[in-house]
Write a protein that holds these residues in place. Structure first.
Motif, short mmCIF file in Angstrom:
data_model
loop_
_atom_site.label_atom_id
_atom_site.label_comp_id
_atom_site.label_asym_id
_atom_site.label_seq_id
_atom_site.Cartn_x
_atom_site.Cartn_y
_atom_site.Cartn_z
N ARG A 166 -6.15 -9.04 -9.78
CA ARG A 166 -4.72 -9.31 -9.95
C ARG A 166 -3.89 -8.04 -9.82
O ARG A 166 -2.89 -8.01 -9.10
CB ARG A 166 -4.50 -9.96 -11.33
CG ARG A 166 -3.05 -10.33 -11.59
CD ARG A 166 -2.91 -11.02 -12.94
NE ARG A 166 -1.51 -11.38 -13.20
CZ ARG A 166 -1.11 -11.99 -14.31
NH1 ARG A 166 -2.00 -12.32 -15.24
NH2 ARG A 166 0.16 -12.29 -14.48
N SER A 167 -4.30 -6.98 -10.54
CA SER A 167 -3.53 -5.72 -10.46
C SER A 167 -3.66 -5.12 -9.06
O SER A 167 -2.70 -4.56 -8.51
CB SER A 167 -3.99 -4.73 -11.52
OG SER A 167 -5.37 -4.43 -11.39
N GLY A 168 -4.84 -5.25 -8.46
CA GLY A 168 -5.02 -4.74 -7.11
C GLY A 168 -4.09 -5.41 -6.11
O GLY A 168 -3.48 -4.75 -5.26
N HIS A 186 -9.07 -3.92 -3.41
CA HIS A 186 -10.46 -4.15 -3.81
C HIS A 186 -10.57 -3.94 -5.31
O HIS A 186 -9.72 -3.28 -5.92
CB HIS A 186 -11.41 -3.18 -3.09
CG HIS A 186 -11.19 -3.10 -1.61
ND1 HIS A 186 -11.86 -3.88 -0.70
CD2 HIS A 186 -10.34 -2.31 -0.88
CE1 HIS A 186 -11.44 -3.59 0.52
NE2 HIS A 186 -10.53 -2.64 0.44
N THR A 187 -11.61 -4.46 -5.90
CA THR A 187 -11.85 -4.20 -7.32
C THR A 187 -12.83 -3.04 -7.45
O THR A 187 -13.64 -2.78 -6.55
CB THR A 187 -12.43 -5.44 -8.02
OG1 THR A 187 -13.65 -5.83 -7.37
CG2 THR A 187 -11.45 -6.59 -7.99
N GLU A 206 -7.48 3.10 -9.74
CA GLU A 206 -7.10 2.92 -11.14
C GLU A 206 -8.21 3.47 -12.02
O GLU A 206 -9.37 3.03 -11.96
CB GLU A 206 -6.88 1.43 -11.45
CG GLU A 206 -6.39 1.19 -12.87
CD GLU A 206 -6.13 -0.28 -13.15
OE1 GLU A 206 -5.53 -0.57 -14.21
OE2 GLU A 206 -6.53 -1.14 -12.33
N VAL A 207 -7.86 4.48 -12.81
CA VAL A 207 -8.84 5.12 -13.69
C VAL A 207 -8.58 4.68 -15.11
O VAL A 207 -7.52 4.96 -15.69
CB VAL A 207 -8.76 6.66 -13.58
CG1 VAL A 207 -9.73 7.32 -14.56
CG2 VAL A 207 -9.04 7.11 -12.15
N GLY A 258 0.75 4.86 -15.81
CA GLY A 258 0.71 3.58 -15.10
C GLY A 258 1.15 3.69 -13.65
O GLY A 258 1.61 4.74 -13.19
N PHE A 259 1.04 2.57 -12.95
CA PHE A 259 1.36 2.53 -11.53
C PHE A 259 2.87 2.54 -11.32
O PHE A 259 3.59 1.65 -11.78
CB PHE A 259 0.76 1.26 -10.90
CG PHE A 259 1.00 1.15 -9.42
CD1 PHE A 259 0.15 1.77 -8.52
CD2 PHE A 259 2.08 0.43 -8.92
CE1 PHE A 259 0.36 1.66 -7.15
CE2 PHE A 259 2.29 0.32 -7.56
CZ PHE A 259 1.44 0.94 -6.67
#
Length: 462
Positions: A166-168, A186-187, A206-207, A258-259
């Motif tokens: 979802r976040s991707g 991708h996840t 995403e870390v 955050g993004f």
């Protein structure tokens, strides 16, 4: 104490300069200090810094002015410039990144984050300097025109590697809306999805708070396929310790809190511009190396390549206990061709002869032009019988079809003479390569003396 690099600290406030000097000197960096833009030119000439840490606002200018000052000097254009902001002003940070600053640190920051950022930027600059020193060797023709560090963004392949689908998808859609890049999502658990297709130019990762994201960074940086891919790490929070770790694991830049699509977009623009420049320098280097082995007239390999290739063939032959052949070939009466048809006609004959011989040899060996009308042929794992057969086919490919020249109604007949020697080295008895080449040359002389257009074999002393 080892000095690992020179860092220029610019700040109008003396206490800020002193604090940075203490932090950096403790990590064994050489630190020089300045207060403002005035006098910067002389300071740069004297110190030749590897990195500049500058206050975002100086008494007589800004960090952006510093960056532009360095960019105007070809020898300093690749020096990273990091702005240090007095407060967490997101708009100011984005503005600095959009104006070409390599990064922005915000007071107060931890020593670990400062030093990780310094290490990351110095590594990148050292690689650029290595390439620059190699590609700027003018006599070899490797140099390329200087290019701007921050170039207009070009469409690139960007992969988003997020913890959830979802976040991707959300990040991908935001980036696709605000950039011209080809963005895929991708996840983190499906790293194979990133590695199975075309290698991305950049990966936004995403870390999280666990080691998993950091391990992915280290994994990507260690792989041959992705070690030059731009890696942008996105952290959920303003965690300086995690950010420092991400930089040391291979991230080229870190976005904390955050993004933020504006920040990610700008960091991609800056880092991809640098990647483009580095790729151009590597391509220039590879092209220059390739050209240094090529005869510019015929497109065949040259003497330099031939000698190296023959040495490798001889070494491998010794390891495998297999024979090999050395041939020297010379176009017959080539001076008369030049005299009658001019050097342009002679060049056409040389080029066509090289093409025919290379086609006849195929992948079995190599053909190199080592002098005016003289060629060397190397044939690995060859017996004398096979080598003689190949040499005769080379004579035939030149003799059987006359050469067509512009403005000449009649094709020109051409022949070639070849001298060869084969050897079967053993662990206890080998003949030096120079002696083999001399023997092939003696055989070539015998072929010429016997009437040309033929092959003569010289027996190996071994």
């Amino acid at each position: 104490m080892s000095v690992q690099g020179t860092i220029l600290v610019l700040d109008g406030t003396s206490t800020n300069r002193i604090m940075l000097k203490v932090q950096l000197t403790a990590a064994w960096y050489h630190v020089v200090q300045g207060k403002k833009l005035e006098g910067l030119a002389g300071l740069l000439r004297r110190t030749r810094p590897d990195l500049v840490l500058t206050a975002q606002t100086l008494p007589d200018g800004t960090a952006t002015d510093v960056k532009q000052f360095l960019a105007a000097d070809p020898d300093l254009a690749d020096v990273p410039v990091v702005a240090i902001a007095a407060q967490n002003d997101k708009a100011a940070r984005l503005k600095a990144l959009s104006e070409g600053l390599d990064d922005v640190l915000v007071h107060p920051f931890k020593d670990s984050l400062l030093l990780a950022q310094v290490r990351s930027l110095l590594r990148a600059r050292a690689e650029a300097q290595d390439l620059k020193l190699t590609t700027n060797v003018q006599p070899l023709g490797f140099a390329e025109p200087a290019v701007s560090l921050i170039a207009p963004p070009k469409p690139s392949r960007v992969a988003v590697l997020a913890r959830t689908a979802r976040s991707g998808a959300a990040w991908r859609n935001l980036l696709a809306d605000q950039t011209r890049h080809n963005v895929s999502a991708h996840t983190s658990s499906n790293l194979q999805g990133v590695l199975s297709g075309p290698v991305p130019d950049a990966i936004v990762i995403e870390v999280g708070t666990t080691l998993a994201g950091l391990n992915v960074l280290a994994d990507l940086k260690s792989r041959a396929a992705t070690r030059r891919t731009v890696l942008i790490a996105v952290l959920d929070r303003n965690n300086a310790t995690l950010a420092a770790e991400a930089l040391d694991r291979g991230a080229d830049a870190v976005c904390m809190g955050g993004f933020c699509v504006e920040e990610v977009r700008q960091r991609l623009t800056n880092r991809l511009a640098r990647k483009t420049q580095m790729d151009q320098m590597r391509a220039s280097l590879h092209r220059g190396i390739a050209e240094s082995w090529i005869d510019p007239l015929t497109g065949l390999h040259n003497r330099r390549y031939a000698m190296r290739a023959m040495d490798q063939i001889a070494r491998k032959s010794l390891q495998l206990g297999q024979g090999f052949a050395v041939m020297l070939a010379d176009l017959d009466h080539f001076k008369s061709i030049n005299d009658r048809y001019g050097h342009a006609g002679g060049d056409i004959v040389l080029t066509e002869a090289g093409t025919r011989m290379e086609r006849a040899i195929g992948s079995d060996g190599f053909v190199a032009r080592i002098g005016g009308e003289e060629f060397m042929i190397g044939l690995p794992h060859a017996t004398e019988t096979r080598a003689v057969s190949v040499a005769r086919s080379l004579c035939n490919c030149i003799r059987q079809k006359p050469f067509s020249l512009p403005d000449n109604t009649e094709p020109v007949p051409v022949t070639i003479s070849i001298g060869l020697i084969t050897t079967q080295p053993t662990p206890f008895q080998t003949e030096p390569l120079d002696d083999l080449i001399k023997s092939a040359d003696t055989a070539l002389y015998a072929a010429k003396k016997a009437g040309r257009n033929q092959v003569r074999v010289r027996q190996c002393a071994a």
